[in-house]
Write a protein that holds these residues in place. Structure first.
Motif, short mmCIF file in Angstrom:
data_model
loop_
_atom_site.label_atom_id
_atom_site.label_comp_id
_atom_site.label_asym_id
_atom_site.label_seq_id
_atom_site.Cartn_x
_atom_site.Cartn_y
_atom_site.Cartn_z
N ALA A 53 -1.92 -9.83 3.32
CA ALA A 53 -2.11 -8.93 4.46
C ALA A 53 -1.03 -7.85 4.50
O ALA A 53 -1.32 -6.66 4.67
N LEU A 54 0.23 -8.27 4.35
CA LEU A 54 1.33 -7.31 4.47
C LEU A 54 1.41 -6.38 3.26
O LEU A 54 1.57 -5.16 3.42
N LEU A 55 1.30 -6.94 2.07
CA LEU A 55 1.44 -6.12 0.86
C LEU A 55 0.26 -5.17 0.69
O LEU A 55 0.45 -4.00 0.31
N THR A 56 -0.95 -5.65 0.95
CA THR A 56 -2.12 -4.79 0.79
C THR A 56 -2.04 -3.58 1.71
O THR A 56 -2.20 -2.43 1.28
N THR A 57 -1.81 -3.85 2.99
CA THR A 57 -1.73 -2.73 3.94
C THR A 57 -0.51 -1.86 3.66
O THR A 57 -0.59 -0.63 3.71
N GLY A 58 0.62 -2.49 3.35
CA GLY A 58 1.84 -1.72 3.08
C GLY A 58 1.70 -0.83 1.87
O GLY A 58 2.11 0.35 1.89
N VAL A 59 1.11 -1.34 0.79
CA VAL A 59 0.95 -0.55 -0.43
C VAL A 59 -0.01 0.61 -0.20
O VAL A 59 0.24 1.74 -0.64
N PHE A 60 -1.10 0.38 0.52
CA PHE A 60 -2.06 1.45 0.78
C PHE A 60 -1.43 2.54 1.65
O PHE A 60 -1.65 3.74 1.41
N ILE A 61 -0.68 2.14 2.67
CA ILE A 61 -0.03 3.14 3.53
C ILE A 61 1.01 3.93 2.73
O ILE A 61 1.07 5.17 2.83
N LEU A 62 1.80 3.23 1.94
CA LEU A 62 2.83 3.91 1.14
C LEU A 62 2.19 4.86 0.14
O LEU A 62 2.66 6.00 -0.04
N THR A 63 1.12 4.42 -0.51
CA THR A 63 0.43 5.29 -1.48
C THR A 63 -0.12 6.53 -0.81
O THR A 63 -0.01 7.65 -1.35
N SER A 64 -0.71 6.35 0.39
CA SER A 64 -1.25 7.50 1.11
C SER A 64 -0.17 8.52 1.41
O SER A 64 -0.37 9.74 1.23
N TYR A 65 0.99 8.04 1.84
CA TYR A 65 2.05 8.98 2.21
C TYR A 65 2.74 9.59 0.99
O TYR A 65 3.26 10.71 1.07
N ILE A 66 2.74 8.89 -0.12
CA ILE A 66 3.25 9.51 -1.36
C ILE A 66 2.36 10.68 -1.76
O ILE A 66 2.84 11.78 -2.11
N LEU A 67 1.04 10.46 -1.73
CA LEU A 67 0.10 11.52 -2.07
C LEU A 67 0.18 12.66 -1.06
O LEU A 67 0.08 13.84 -1.42
N ILE A 68 0.36 12.33 0.23
CA ILE A 68 0.53 13.36 1.25
C ILE A 68 1.79 14.17 0.99
O ILE A 68 1.81 15.40 1.09
N GLY A 69 2.88 13.47 0.63
CA GLY A 69 4.13 14.16 0.35
C GLY A 69 4.01 15.11 -0.83
O GLY A 69 4.55 16.23 -0.80
N VAL A 70 3.30 14.70 -1.87
CA VAL A 70 3.10 15.57 -3.03
C VAL A 70 2.32 16.82 -2.63
O VAL A 70 2.65 17.94 -3.06
N SER A 71 1.31 16.65 -1.79
CA SER A 71 0.52 17.80 -1.34
C SER A 71 1.33 18.72 -0.44
O SER A 71 1.21 19.95 -0.53
N ILE A 72 2.16 18.14 0.41
CA ILE A 72 2.97 18.96 1.32
C ILE A 72 3.96 19.83 0.55
O ILE A 72 4.24 20.97 0.93
N LEU A 73 4.50 19.31 -0.54
CA LEU A 73 5.47 20.07 -1.33
C LEU A 73 4.86 21.34 -1.92
O LEU A 73 5.57 22.29 -2.23
N ARG A 74 3.54 21.37 -2.06
CA ARG A 74 2.87 22.54 -2.62
C ARG A 74 2.50 23.56 -1.56
O ARG A 74 1.97 24.63 -1.89
N MET A 75 2.74 23.25 -0.28
CA MET A 75 2.35 24.13 0.81
C MET A 75 3.49 25.07 1.19
O MET A 75 4.64 24.88 0.80
#
Length: 355
Positions: free
Chosen positions: A235-257
């Motif tokens: 429960a903790l790792l699945t949700t934690g990994v998905f949230i972390l992955t989402s924000y890593i991808l968001i961070g990469v996109s934000i750097l290009r803005m």
């Protein structure tokens, strides 16, 4: 869920703490209960506190009222204000609903326990409370994960956002969050319910906490521990990994803005990121408190209560402060409930003409 109080005289307490008499015992044989297993548990709670009980009672009561009021307001405005029809608010009021039920499972029981002392709960009621509490805890994190995915789609795929986050997709994501919570909770709770409890039957916690109830098992709990820990990690790792992955991808996109777009994108994520940080930080504190052996039981219970109440308490405040649309919607809703001002009436018989 069957709850009832009992006589708090020393003789009664002594009888309840000792291994139970045959009048209060049963055994689970071929699916039926016989004369060997306890039929109810005693929730000790914070019975050992003195004058601090009333202080804690007032704090818990005020906190619970704020939780109910704040989260109910979010649900109301999200359902009634047509301007809050985006997927983000759909997931937010689902999270608020989970928070209300999640805290209602534990805090009212704690409040009554502070007033009347220790309480008792039937064995089925205890495990029902345990299941609902854990299931909602996991479901809440799953909804936070869905909200992280929503922010990822909004920022990284803005042109496809409306076509991806349709109403059927939103319902499917929320249903998946509830199913995930049930899947991670049901096996461990079912195995714990089938265990043999022969007394004592005192749960040294504020509610039917899995670790506290497991200490009362008359037998080997190795399998219980392995299954419980395994599903907790899932429960903790699945949700934690998905949230972390989402924000890593968001961070990469934000750097290009550009700078303006970065600030706007960060503003849409700030509230959710704050809630996620508080949720996982408080969970870590509870985990540490259970692993440190010299912490008094009262402190461990208070830490658990704070963990259960902190995120539901802060959610409405964080989202209201960080989200201008929600703040304005709450303001409009409150204005609708204000009594209409009494305006002075004009005398229609008096006509003033100027030349």
């Amino acid at each position: 869920m069957e709850l009832f109080t009992f006589d708090s005289s020393p003789e009664s307490l002594r009888d309840l703490y000792l291994p139970l008499s045959t009048n209060h015992r049963s055994s689970l044989v071929n699916g039926t209960r016989g004369p060997d297993t306890v039929t109810f548990f005693i929730i000790e709670g914070l019975a050992g506190l003195g004058k601090e009980k009333m202080v804690l009672f007032v704090i818990l009561l005020l906190g619970y009222m704020i939780i109910l009021g704040g989260n109910s307001m979010i649900i109301f405005v999200a359902l009634t204000d047509s301007k809050l029809n985006s997927p983000m608010y759909f997931f937010l009021y689902n999270l608020s609903f989970v928070d209300i039920i999640y805290t209602t499972i534990t805090i009212p029981s704690m409040l009554s326990g502070l007033l009347v002392g220790m309480k008792t709960i039937s064995v089925p009621g205890c495990f029902l409370q345990m299941f609902v509490f854990i299931q909602l805890a996991v479901t809440g994190r799953a909804i936070l994960t869905v909200m992280a995915y929503d922010r990822y789609v909004a920022i990284c795929n803005p042109l496809r956002y409306a076509s991806i986050m349709t109403m059927p997709a939103r319902v499917l994501l929320v249903a998946g969050a509830w199913s995930f919570g049930t899947l991670c909770t049901l096996p461990a709770t079912s195995i714990a319910f089938r265990q043999f409890y022969c007394g004592p039957n005192v749960v040294k916690h504020g509610w039917c906490d899995p670790s506290s109830v497991r200490r009362l098992v008359c037998g080997d709990v190795t399998v219980d521990n392995i299954i419980s820990l395994s599903f907790a990690m899932v429960a903790l790792l699945t949700t934690g990994v998905f949230i972390l992955t989402s924000y890593i991808l968001i961070g990469v996109s934000i750097l290009r803005m550009g700078v303006v777009q970065r600030l706007k994108a960060f503003g849409t994520c700030a509230a959710h990121l704050t809630v996620v940080s508080i949720s996982y930080s408080s969970a870590s504190c509870v985990y540490i408190s259970y692993r440190v052996g010299n912490i008094p039981p009262e402190v461990r219970i208070i830490v658990s209560v704070m963990y259960a109440a902190l995120t539901p308490f802060l959610n409405p405040m964080i989202y209201s402060l960080k989200n201008k649309e929600l703040r304005e919607s709450i303001g409009r809703t409150l204005m609708r409930f204000r009594p209409a001002a009494v305006l002075p009436t004009k005398d229609l018989n008096t006509v003033t003409t100027s030349y």
